[in-house]
Design a protein around this motif. Sequence first.
Motif, PDB file in Angstrom:
ATOM      1  N   ILE A 183       0.929  -1.165  -0.033  1.00 58.87           N
ATOM      2  CA  ILE A 183       0.020  -0.062  -0.035  1.00 58.87           C
ATOM      3  C   ILE A 183       0.691   1.246  -0.044  1.00 58.87           C
ATOM      4  O   ILE A 183       1.853   1.463   0.756  1.00 58.87           O
ATOM      5  CB  ILE A 183      -0.814   0.070   1.189  1.00 58.87           C
ATOM      6  N   SER A 184       0.563   2.145  -1.019  1.00 65.39           N
ATOM      7  CA  SER A 184       1.279   3.419  -0.913  1.00 65.39           C
ATOM      8  C   SER A 184       0.227   4.789  -0.930  1.00 65.39           C
ATOM      9  O   SER A 184      -0.951   4.327  -1.264  1.00 65.39           O
ATOM     10  CB  SER A 184       2.295   3.524  -2.011  1.00 65.39           C
ATOM     11  N   PHE A 185       0.697   5.801  -0.756  1.00 63.19           N
ATOM     12  CA  PHE A 185      -0.325   6.968  -0.631  1.00 63.19           C
ATOM     13  C   PHE A 185       0.413   8.198  -1.390  1.00 63.19           C
ATOM     14  O   PHE A 185       1.764   8.261  -1.509  1.00 63.19           O
ATOM     15  CB  PHE A 185      -0.324   7.446   1.030  1.00 63.19           C
ATOM     16  N   GLY A 189      -2.694  11.642   0.840  1.00 66.64           N
ATOM     17  CA  GLY A 189      -3.125  10.440   1.582  1.00 66.64           C
ATOM     18  C   GLY A 189      -4.201   9.418   1.001  1.00 66.64           C
ATOM     19  O   GLY A 189      -4.489   8.542   1.858  1.00 66.64           O
ATOM     20  N   VAL A 190      -4.267   9.335  -0.395  1.00 62.32           N
ATOM     21  CA  VAL A 190      -5.239   8.316  -0.886  1.00 62.32           C
ATOM     22  C   VAL A 190      -4.343   7.249  -0.985  1.00 62.32           C
ATOM     23  O   VAL A 190      -3.363   7.464  -1.903  1.00 62.32           O
ATOM     24  CB  VAL A 190      -5.746   9.153  -2.111  1.00 62.32           C
ATOM     25  N   PRO A 191      -4.864   6.351  -0.835  1.00 65.45           N
ATOM     26  CA  PRO A 191      -4.021   4.916  -1.061  1.00 65.45           C
ATOM     27  C   PRO A 191      -4.161   4.279  -2.578  1.00 65.45           C
ATOM     28  O   PRO A 191      -5.081   4.706  -3.166  1.00 65.45           O
ATOM     29  CB  PRO A 191      -4.494   3.894   0.009  1.00 65.45           C
ATOM     30  N   SER A 192      -3.051   3.551  -2.819  1.00 67.05           N
ATOM     31  CA  SER A 192      -3.250   2.810  -3.938  1.00 67.05           C
ATOM     32  C   SER A 192      -2.394   1.466  -3.447  1.00 67.05           C
ATOM     33  O   SER A 192      -1.791   1.285  -2.706  1.00 67.05           O
ATOM     34  CB  SER A 192      -2.404   3.521  -5.123  1.00 67.05           C
ATOM     35  N   VAL A 193      -2.668   0.417  -4.461  1.00 65.78           N
ATOM     36  CA  VAL A 193      -1.639  -0.853  -4.173  1.00 65.78           C
ATOM     37  C   VAL A 193      -0.957  -1.232  -5.131  1.00 65.78           C
ATOM     38  O   VAL A 193      -1.285  -1.229  -6.384  1.00 65.78           O
ATOM     39  CB  VAL A 193      -3.106  -1.959  -3.878  1.00 65.78           C
ATOM     40  N   ALA A 229     -10.198   1.777   0.972  1.00 65.47           N
ATOM     41  CA  ALA A 229     -10.248   1.448  -0.442  1.00 65.47           C
ATOM     42  C   ALA A 229     -10.058  -0.078  -0.547  1.00 65.47           C
ATOM     43  O   ALA A 229      -9.704  -0.858  -0.025  1.00 65.47           O
ATOM     44  CB  ALA A 229      -9.272   2.192  -1.193  1.00 65.47           C
ATOM     45  N   GLY A 230     -10.878  -0.583  -1.855  1.00 58.82           N
ATOM     46  CA  GLY A 230     -10.765  -2.058  -2.119  1.00 58.82           C
ATOM     47  C   GLY A 230     -10.314  -2.123  -3.443  1.00 58.82           C
ATOM     48  O   GLY A 230     -10.728  -1.601  -4.585  1.00 58.82           O
ATOM     49  N   TRP A 231      -9.384  -3.240  -3.764  1.00 55.47           N
ATOM     50  CA  TRP A 231      -8.949  -3.569  -4.975  1.00 55.47           C
ATOM     51  C   TRP A 231      -9.206  -5.479  -5.172  1.00 55.47           C
ATOM     52  O   TRP A 231      -9.206  -5.873  -4.012  1.00 55.47           O
ATOM     53  CB  TRP A 231      -7.726  -3.268  -5.128  1.00 55.47           C
ATOM     54  N   PHE A 243     -12.444   7.291   0.046  1.00 50.38           N
ATOM     55  CA  PHE A 243     -11.452   8.280  -0.157  1.00 50.38           C
ATOM     56  C   PHE A 243     -12.103   9.186  -1.376  1.00 50.38           C
ATOM     57  O   PHE A 243     -11.952  10.412  -1.285  1.00 50.38           O
ATOM     58  CB  PHE A 243      -9.996   7.858  -0.356  1.00 50.38           C
ATOM     59  N   SER A 244     -12.457   8.584  -2.166  1.00 55.16           N
ATOM     60  CA  SER A 244     -13.201   9.048  -3.406  1.00 55.16           C
ATOM     61  C   SER A 244     -14.320   9.715  -3.013  1.00 55.16           C
ATOM     62  O   SER A 244     -14.707  11.097  -3.975  1.00 55.16           O
ATOM     63  CB  SER A 244     -13.423   7.974  -4.676  1.00 55.16           C
ATOM     64  N   ARG A 245     -15.200   9.456  -2.037  1.00 55.06           N
ATOM     65  CA  ARG A 245     -16.325  10.275  -1.536  1.00 55.06           C
ATOM     66  C   ARG A 245     -15.939  11.238  -0.799  1.00 55.06           C
ATOM     67  O   ARG A 245     -16.934  12.096  -0.247  1.00 55.06           O
ATOM     68  CB  ARG A 245     -17.318   9.278  -0.939  1.00 55.06           C
ATOM     69  N   GLY A 246     -14.920  11.560  -0.105  1.00 55.31           N
ATOM     70  CA  GLY A 246     -14.440  12.424   0.774  1.00 55.31           C
ATOM     71  C   GLY A 246     -14.613  12.265   2.087  1.00 55.31           C
ATOM     72  O   GLY A 246     -14.438  13.315   2.945  1.00 55.31           O
ATOM     73  N   GLU A 247     -15.163  11.119   2.700  1.00 56.87           N
ATOM     74  CA  GLU A 247     -15.445  10.986   4.000  1.00 56.87           C
ATOM     75  C   GLU A 247     -15.662   9.440   4.383  1.00 56.87           C
ATOM     76  O   GLU A 247     -15.847   8.871   3.499  1.00 56.87           O
ATOM     77  CB  GLU A 247     -16.903  11.766   4.168  1.00 56.87           C
TER      78      GLU A 247
END
Length: 304
Positions: A183-185, A189-193, A229-231, A243-247
Amino acid sequence: MRKILATMLPFALLLTACSSADSEGSGSDSLDDVTITATDAGSAPKVEFDAPLELPESAAQVVTEGEGEGAVDGQWIRYQLMAVDAVTGEELGETYSGVAAQTLELNEQFKSVDPALYDALIGAKAGSQVAYYATPPEQTSASAPASNPQLLVVSVQQVKDKAVKAEPAQVAELEKAGKLPEISFDKDGVPSVKVPEGAQAPEDLIVQVIEEGDGKEATAESTVKANYAGWNWAEGKEFDSSFSRGEPTEFPLNGVIEGWTKGLTGLKEGAKVMLSIPTELAYVQGQGDASGDLIFYVELVEVK
């Protein structure tokens, strides 16, 4: 993250209404006349029989034997599926092309719903090809078009016990071997995988603690608020993100997929974790991109 009611097989995808057109020829009256030949990975097998195939009731049998230990009651089957019109021989749909394997549990509920298929899958091995003749459902309306019976091919990919939560030592070993998602940001602070190349998803539930919490501890009955977040493991494709919804999102831990309930129980408010969830503890019959084994990053913002 809400639970959904799982069906035994993804009939909504494949068992569409079809015409009751006749097929020429004497046809077959036994599943012994069906041959199933595996093709390339990611492609549906070749299915051959003399149409129309006409049986008095639903029936299933193993056409091609696999290898390994046979499935027993209480175990899980991972499988791919295709449907063929038993009257015309026309292919109606399949899940082999770019769709994660589906899964079902061999249990009393399944046996009561479909004893023929249950009996065929008991003892089935990884690599087995099962032919399943499914009679059409009863018409609910006199004006509704009649449906033909269908021949389903169930390709058993794996036979396994139900997943359990891995011990911390197992998690540490997988992490050391580079077999866990990273996991990175970004700057916000939005995560990606990053899914490890060539690695297969662990068979059990993985809870990798990235940061310990120090607040209230979550129980299986807690209501929590979380950013996540889910992948999917298959492609590393994101299918949901707060995170995409902001809350953050609030939910009861007894009202989400089992992998979340078991994975977050025992963690403290403020914890940040990566969850690797096998499909048996996720969306059993798949939810679009949320199919198969899944990866989640979760920040436990609040425990109530």
